[in-house]
Design a protein around this motif. Structure first.
Motif, PDB file in Angstrom:
ATOM      1  N   ARG A  82       0.797  -1.210  -0.086  1.00  0.00           N
ATOM      2  CA  ARG A  82       0.106   0.298   0.138  1.00  0.00           C
ATOM      3  C   ARG A  82       0.918   1.214  -0.115  1.00  0.00           C
ATOM      4  N   MET A  83       0.669   2.230  -0.835  1.00  0.00           N
ATOM      5  CA  MET A  83       1.410   3.497  -1.086  1.00  0.00           C
ATOM      6  C   MET A  83       0.716   4.373  -0.411  1.00  0.00           C
ATOM      7  N   HIS A  84       1.235   5.547  -0.038  1.00  0.00           N
ATOM      8  CA  HIS A  84       0.754   6.805   0.584  1.00  0.00           C
ATOM      9  C   HIS A  84       1.229   8.025  -0.191  1.00  0.00           C
ATOM     10  N   GLY A  85       0.345   9.045  -0.475  1.00  0.00           N
ATOM     11  CA  GLY A  85       0.768  10.308  -0.980  1.00  0.00           C
ATOM     12  C   GLY A  85      -0.614  10.770  -1.666  1.00  0.00           C
ATOM     13  N   GLU A  86      -0.149  11.530  -2.612  1.00  0.00           N
ATOM     14  CA  GLU A  86      -1.198  12.449  -3.519  1.00  0.00           C
ATOM     15  C   GLU A  86      -1.348  11.767  -4.595  1.00  0.00           C
ATOM     16  N   GLU A  87      -2.369  11.318  -5.027  1.00  0.00           N
ATOM     17  CA  GLU A  87      -2.880  10.531  -6.121  1.00  0.00           C
ATOM     18  C   GLU A  87      -3.004  11.604  -7.484  1.00  0.00           C
ATOM     19  N   LEU A  88      -2.374  11.267  -8.611  1.00  0.00           N
ATOM     20  CA  LEU A  88      -2.800  12.065  -9.720  1.00  0.00           C
ATOM     21  C   LEU A  88      -2.761  11.316 -10.922  1.00  0.00           C
ATOM     22  N   SER A  89      -3.157  11.490 -12.040  1.00  0.00           N
ATOM     23  CA  SER A  89      -3.372  11.030 -13.367  1.00  0.00           C
ATOM     24  C   SER A  89      -2.632  11.713 -14.560  1.00  0.00           C
ATOM     25  N   LEU A  90      -1.919  10.827 -15.425  1.00  0.00           N
ATOM     26  CA  LEU A  90      -1.359  11.462 -16.527  1.00  0.00           C
ATOM     27  C   LEU A  90      -1.857  10.611 -17.735  1.00  0.00           C
ATOM     28  N   PHE A  91      -2.358  11.660 -18.897  1.00  0.00           N
ATOM     29  CA  PHE A  91      -3.018  10.995 -19.969  1.00  0.00           C
ATOM     30  C   PHE A  91      -2.146  11.430 -21.220  1.00  0.00           C
ATOM     31  N   GLY A  92      -1.882  10.440 -21.933  1.00  0.00           N
ATOM     32  CA  GLY A  92      -1.080  10.344 -23.271  1.00  0.00           C
ATOM     33  C   GLY A  92      -1.809   9.852 -24.212  1.00  0.00           C
ATOM     34  N   ILE A  93      -1.775  10.231 -25.509  1.00  0.00           N
ATOM     35  CA  ILE A  93      -2.313   9.453 -26.502  1.00  0.00           C
ATOM     36  C   ILE A  93      -1.260   8.914 -27.661  1.00  0.00           C
ATOM     37  N   SER A  94      -1.214   7.638 -27.936  1.00  0.00           N
ATOM     38  CA  SER A  94      -0.238   7.153 -28.960  1.00  0.00           C
ATOM     39  C   SER A  94      -0.792   6.487 -30.060  1.00  0.00           C
ATOM     40  N   ASP A  95       0.070   6.512 -31.095  1.00  0.00           N
ATOM     41  CA  ASP A  95      -0.272   5.868 -32.104  1.00  0.00           C
ATOM     42  C   ASP A  95       0.447   4.256 -32.452  1.00  0.00           C
ATOM     43  N   GLY A  96       1.190   4.168 -31.121  1.00  0.00           N
ATOM     44  CA  GLY A  96       1.974   2.814 -31.039  1.00  0.00           C
ATOM     45  C   GLY A  96       3.379   2.836 -30.970  1.00  0.00           C
TER      46      GLY A  96
END
Ligand code: GLY
Length: 432
Positions: free
Chosen positions: A185-199
């Protein structure tokens, strides 16, 4: 361009809205859609891949955009690819990054992505024995998709053993929990990172932060997400690029090297721990409600971007993101997530393009001339501003009016979206 969009949530309304702004769009179909996309909805069984392909051929569809993860894990992109139809969304093999937690952890290890210690188990005795090897509490995850319910965060050893036995011995999530993953189990602030890829090429869009618990102060049951904002304050362009180098680039390269290139949205859920950022999970699609804050910030032609990703030409596209901040607040039906009320009458204020507020429909349907709720998460109201406070103030002005106008307290919303970073609402009993 003729486009078929698959899905029915707030995410898909946000995708539809972005695609509809494109000068390259000729016709948009949405299957099944919701009341927000009513003008484009069609009656098509999206679980029947042969029917989807027949529709695409019949309607000369140039691009299929798949919103949710289930059709991707089920191989709809593979079937469309075999039929020569461009699809924005990964193959089943690449969608294992979300569809199989054990695959995802093993893959991330193989390409050196920072993540917590984890173990994969098919036997409850082996899983329970592993608990002696880790000094901290663990998270118990069903290996496969479980409609967002397959993650348990137990507090005590007894609760952990109970969760393990429920999944492995009692088949709590059927085939999805025939294998489980245990993680430190980890502790800290969560954030999400979004990328778009063509492969091959990956373009980073933005960071976002979701609020998963149903109640103010991050209390109560887990949900699909009660509100989000983007970008995350404190994550500047340089820091975002560092995170992309750690969590997006090696994943795209590794999947390409394995012969299973990832095409679509790579959504990395991260935890900012004291020891540095760590991978919580990968998802193979836009988050919901994160899509409702990220897509409105894309200033370039979104359809061109999705089509370039689907056709391997992302290196020829420049993506411009707005410098503004977007915040969305989910309006939910009372009883969500356990037993949401259905059929709540909705009254929506007029919002013009210049108002800085967009109402995205999620669980809505038309009932004659009326609009009613049809799901737990009913609407996502996105405000745009120069600051997070401004974006939230714009969103909440509309959210409060919608909630107040609902008969019999039929709707509710969290009042503290953005509490970690905004000054607008003080947290009530917030936990970190
Ligand atoms: N909002 C979290 C998700 O879409 O997975």
């Amino acid at each position: 361009m003729r486009v078929l969009l698959i899905g029915s949530g707030g995410r898909e309304h946000a995708i539809a809205r972005s695609v509809l702004r494109s000068a390259r769009l000729d016709t948009l179909f949405v299957a099944p859609g919701n009341a927000g996309t009513a003008a484009h909805n069609i009656d098509l069984d999206v679980d029947d891949h042969a029917a989807v392909i027949a529709f695409c051929r019949d309607q000369a569809i140039d691009l299929v955009v798949v919103g949710p993860e289930v059709p991707l894990v089920d191989g709809i992109a593979d079937r469309l690819g075999e039929a020569g139809i461009a699809c924005f969304g990964p193959s089943a093999a690449a969608a294992r990054l979300e569809g199989s937690k054990s695959f995802s952890r093993a893959f991330a290890d193989s390409v050196g992505i920072p993540q917590p210690k984890s173990g994969t188990f098919a036997s409850s005795d082996d899983a329970i024995a592993w608990l002696d090897e880790v000094a901290v509490p663990v998270v118990v995850k069903a290996d496969g998709l479980a409609a967002g319910k397959g993650v348990v965060i137990p507090e005590t050893r007894a609760e952990t053993e109970q969760a393990i036995r429920a999944m492995l011995d009692d088949g709590q999530f059927g085939e999805s929990s025939a294998t489980i993953v245990l993680e430190e189990r980890m502790h800290g602030e969560e954030l999400s990172l979004f990328g778009i890829s063509d492969g091959r090429t990956v373009v980073t869009l933005a960071t976002a932060q979701d609020h998963k618990r149903v109640g103010d102060g991050d209390t109560g049951l887990n949900t699909g997400g009660m509100g989000a904002f983007a970008p995350v304050p404190g994550i500047d362009a340089e820091r975002q690029a560092e995170l992309a180098e750690l969590f997006l680039a090696p994943a795209i390269q590794g999947m390409a090297d394995a012969g299973t290139p990832f095409v679509g949205v790579l959504f990395a859920g991260l935890m900012l721990t004291e020891d540095g950022p760590r991978l919580v999970e990968y998802n193979c699609r836009f988050g919901d409600p994160e899509a409702e804050v990220i897509l409105p910030l894309i200033q370039s032609d979104a359809l061109e971007l999705l089509y370039a990703a689907a056709t391997g030409t992302l290196d020829q596209v420049v993506v411009e993101m707005s410098q503004a901040v977007a915040a969305t607040v989910v309006v939910a039906a009372n009883g969500y997530p356990a037993a949401p009320r259905k059929g709540v009458a909705l009254t929506l204020p007029e919002t013009s393009d210049g108002s800085g507020v967009t109402i995205f429909h999620a669980g809505t349907r038309s009932d004659g001339a009326s609009l009613v709720s049809s799901g737990g998460r009913v609407l996502a109201v996105t405000g745009i501003g120069d600051t997070l406070d401004e974006a939230l103030t714009r969103s909440y002005a509309v959210v409060d009016a919608i909630v107040a106008s609902a008969p019999d307290d039929g709707l509710f919303a969290r009042s503290d979206i953005g509490w970690r970073h905004a000054r607008r609402t003080p947290p009530t009993g917030a936990q970190s």
